[in-house]
Design a protein around this motif. Structure first.
Motif, PDB file in Angstrom:
ATOM      1  N   TYR A   1       0.865  -1.172   0.000  1.00 19.95           N
ATOM      2  CA  TYR A   1       0.000   0.000   0.000  1.00 19.95           C
ATOM      3  C   TYR A   1       0.911   1.235   0.000  1.00 19.95           C
ATOM      4  O   TYR A   1       2.038   1.164   0.527  1.00 19.95           O
ATOM      5  CB  TYR A   1      -0.892   0.009   1.241  1.00 19.95           C
TER       6      TYR A   1
ATOM      7  N   SER B   1      -3.307 -12.144  12.382  1.00 23.93           N
ATOM      8  CA  SER B   1      -3.873 -10.855  12.033  1.00 23.93           C
ATOM      9  C   SER B   1      -2.790  -9.985  11.386  1.00 23.93           C
ATOM     10  O   SER B   1      -1.673  -9.904  11.900  1.00 23.93           O
ATOM     11  CB  SER B   1      -4.390 -10.212  13.318  1.00 23.93           C
ATOM     12  N   GLY B   2      -3.110  -9.393  10.250  1.00 20.60           N
ATOM     13  CA  GLY B   2      -2.136  -8.540   9.559  1.00 20.60           C
ATOM     14  C   GLY B   2      -1.233  -9.298   8.601  1.00 20.60           C
ATOM     15  O   GLY B   2      -0.373  -8.698   7.949  1.00 20.60           O
ATOM     16  N   ALA B   3      -1.403 -10.606   8.471  1.00 19.79           N
ATOM     17  CA  ALA B   3      -0.532 -11.413   7.591  1.00 19.79           C
ATOM     18  C   ALA B   3      -0.786 -11.126   6.114  1.00 19.79           C
ATOM     19  O   ALA B   3       0.042 -11.470   5.268  1.00 19.79           O
ATOM     20  CB  ALA B   3      -0.722 -12.899   7.877  1.00 19.79           C
ATOM     21  N   GLY B   4      -1.950 -10.531   5.805  1.00 18.71           N
ATOM     22  CA  GLY B   4      -2.229 -10.189   4.409  1.00 18.71           C
ATOM     23  C   GLY B   4      -3.391 -10.950   3.786  1.00 18.71           C
ATOM     24  O   GLY B   4      -3.596 -10.875   2.573  1.00 18.71           O
ATOM     25  N   LYS B   5      -4.186 -11.625   4.614  1.00 22.07           N
ATOM     26  CA  LYS B   5      -5.279 -12.463   4.083  1.00 22.07           C
ATOM     27  C   LYS B   5      -6.319 -11.617   3.335  1.00 22.07           C
ATOM     28  O   LYS B   5      -6.688 -11.934   2.204  1.00 22.07           O
ATOM     29  CB  LYS B   5      -5.961 -13.228   5.234  1.00 22.07           C
ATOM     30  N   SER B   6      -6.781 -10.556   3.996  1.00 18.97           N
ATOM     31  CA  SER B   6      -7.821  -9.724   3.349  1.00 18.97           C
ATOM     32  C   SER B   6      -7.274  -9.084   2.085  1.00 18.97           C
ATOM     33  O   SER B   6      -7.982  -8.978   1.070  1.00 18.97           O
ATOM     34  CB  SER B   6      -8.307  -8.625   4.296  1.00 18.97           C
ATOM     35  N   THR B   7      -6.023  -8.676   2.137  1.00 15.89           N
ATOM     36  CA  THR B   7      -5.408  -8.049   0.959  1.00 15.89           C
ATOM     37  C   THR B   7      -5.387  -9.039  -0.206  1.00 15.89           C
ATOM     38  O   THR B   7      -5.713  -8.679  -1.344  1.00 15.89           O
ATOM     39  CB  THR B   7      -3.982  -7.583   1.305  1.00 15.89           C
TER      40      THR B   7
HETATM   41  N1  LIG Z   1      -5.805   0.199   2.660  1.00 19.38           N
HETATM   42  C1  LIG Z   1      -4.662   0.003   3.332  1.00 19.38           C
HETATM   43  N2  LIG Z   1      -3.684   0.944   3.375  1.00 19.38           N
HETATM   44  C2  LIG Z   1      -2.537   0.731   4.036  1.00 19.38           C
HETATM   45  N3  LIG Z   1      -2.245  -0.399   4.706  1.00 19.38           N
HETATM   46  C3  LIG Z   1      -3.170  -1.374   4.711  1.00 19.38           C
HETATM   47  C4  LIG Z   1      -4.423  -1.228   4.041  1.00 19.38           C
HETATM   48  N4  LIG Z   1      -5.133  -2.381   4.224  1.00 19.38           N
HETATM   49  C5  LIG Z   1      -4.373  -3.182   4.974  1.00 19.38           C
HETATM   50  N5  LIG Z   1      -3.197  -2.590   5.275  1.00 19.38           N
HETATM   51  C6  LIG Z   1      -2.097  -3.190   6.054  1.00 19.38           C
HETATM   52  O1  LIG Z   1      -1.686  -4.370   5.386  1.00 19.38           O
HETATM   53  C7  LIG Z   1      -1.376  -5.411   6.318  1.00 19.38           C
HETATM   54  C8  LIG Z   1      -2.182  -6.660   6.005  1.00 19.38           C
HETATM   55  O2  LIG Z   1      -3.550  -6.373   6.232  1.00 19.38           O
HETATM   56  P1  LIG Z   1      -4.711  -7.432   5.895  1.00 19.38           P
HETATM   57  O3  LIG Z   1      -6.000  -6.779   6.256  1.00 19.38           O
HETATM   58  O4  LIG Z   1      -4.544  -7.923   4.505  1.00 19.38           O
HETATM   59  O5  LIG Z   1      -4.347  -8.611   6.912  1.00 19.38           O
HETATM   60  P2  LIG Z   1      -5.228  -9.823   7.439  1.00 19.38           P
HETATM   61  O6  LIG Z   1      -4.336 -11.007   7.445  1.00 19.38           O
HETATM   62  O7  LIG Z   1      -6.479  -9.914   6.650  1.00 19.38           O
HETATM   63  O8  LIG Z   1      -5.547  -9.373   8.925  1.00 19.38           O
HETATM   64  P3  LIG Z   1      -6.873  -9.623   9.821  1.00 19.38           P
HETATM   65  O9  LIG Z   1      -6.882 -11.084  10.152  1.00 19.38           O
HETATM   66  O10 LIG Z   1      -6.614  -8.763  11.027  1.00 19.38           O
HETATM   67  O11 LIG Z   1      -8.036  -9.165   9.005  1.00 19.38           O
HETATM   68  C9  LIG Z   1      -1.629  -4.823   7.696  1.00 19.38           C
HETATM   69  O12 LIG Z   1      -0.413  -4.368   8.219  1.00 19.38           O
HETATM   70  C10 LIG Z   1      -2.551  -3.651   7.420  1.00 19.38           C
HETATM   71  O13 LIG Z   1      -2.389  -2.638   8.381  1.00 19.38           O
END
Ligand SMILES: Nc1ncnc2c1ncn2[C@@H]1O[C@H](COP(=O)(O)OP(=O)(O)OP(=O)(O)O)[C@@H](O)[C@H]1O
Length: 218
Positions: A11, A37-43
């Protein structure tokens, strides 16, 4: 059906959230995406739904390079992917029927076809009698079933679910997972982000594990 080829994502103003991720999901395969949490799954899921675009590498859905897709093609790509969320994202002032109908109305289907497909979809998730109810009077498990019915109403070849059982107790969570398996059995490709390790362990499906943006098991 889905191929990640050396995908990295950052990002603006942050470091790499995904780093050189490569994997392949066959049509009709069901897999879990795990990681802290934060590993990048949602991304990772957002790249498939073209909510975000990757910084390097290729994401191929049905052979189409999503990074190369023009903005006007994005709505058509999204119709291939049914999205399911932890918090259901239902419209509270609309009935169950209207919530499920929404993707079909947006796609321009006629009244008769909308009605037929919505009823078929609600039947699949076991909610046929609840069409006229509003989300607020339904249990969490029922609300998630509405979310699933909405995701599958236009028969997408792929389902993406982001922590779909995060708000549900273990029994309801298992029911929702079995519902996903029923869609898998008719050929839908399913990717579920979840950190519910005990639930995942009960099921016999592939596990993709992310650690600080890197795929460490697949
Ligand atoms: N729109 C954005 N802009 C900047 N950083 C972002 C954005 N979305 C996510 N991040 C960062 O990217 C990293 C991965 O986030 P992501 O939501 O993909 O993780 P996750 O594994 O889905 O976490 P969770 O289980 O908490 O949902 C995190 O450090 C988050 O802060």
């Amino acid at each position: 059906m889905l191929k990640f080829d050396n995908v990295s994502m950052r990002y603006p103003g942050a470091g790499d959230v995904l780093r050189n991720v490569s994997f392949h999901l066959q049509r009709g395969e069901m897999a879990f995406l795990t990681g802290r949490s934060g590993a990048g799954k949602s991304t990772l899921l957002k790249l498939i739904a073209v909510i975000e675009r990757c910084s390097r590498g290729q994401v191929l859905l049905d052979g189409q390079d999503l990074n190369q897709a023009k903005d006007r093609q994005v709505p058509f790509i999204r119709r291939k992917v049914g999205l399911i969320f932890q918090d259901y994202k239902l419209l509270q002032d609309r009935t169950v029927f209207d919530n499920v109908a929404l993707p079909l109305v947006i796609a321009g289907y006629g009244h008769h076809e909308v009605s037929r497909r919505v009823r078929a979809s609600l039947d699949k998730v076991g909610l046929l009698g609840k069409e006229r109810k509003y989300p607020a009077v339904l249990s969490g498990g029922e609300q998630q079933r509405v979310g699933i019915a909405r995701a599958v109403v236009n028969k997408p070849p792929m389902i993406l679910a982001d922590e779909p059982t995060g708000n549900l107790d273990p029994e309801l969570s298992a029911e929702i997972m079995h519902l996903f398996e029923q869609f898998q059995q008719v050929g839908v490709t399913i990717l579920i982000a979840s950190h519910d390790i005990s639930l995942i362990a009960q099921m016999n499906h592939r596990i993709l594990k992310l650690d600080h943006g890197q795929l460490v098991a697949s």
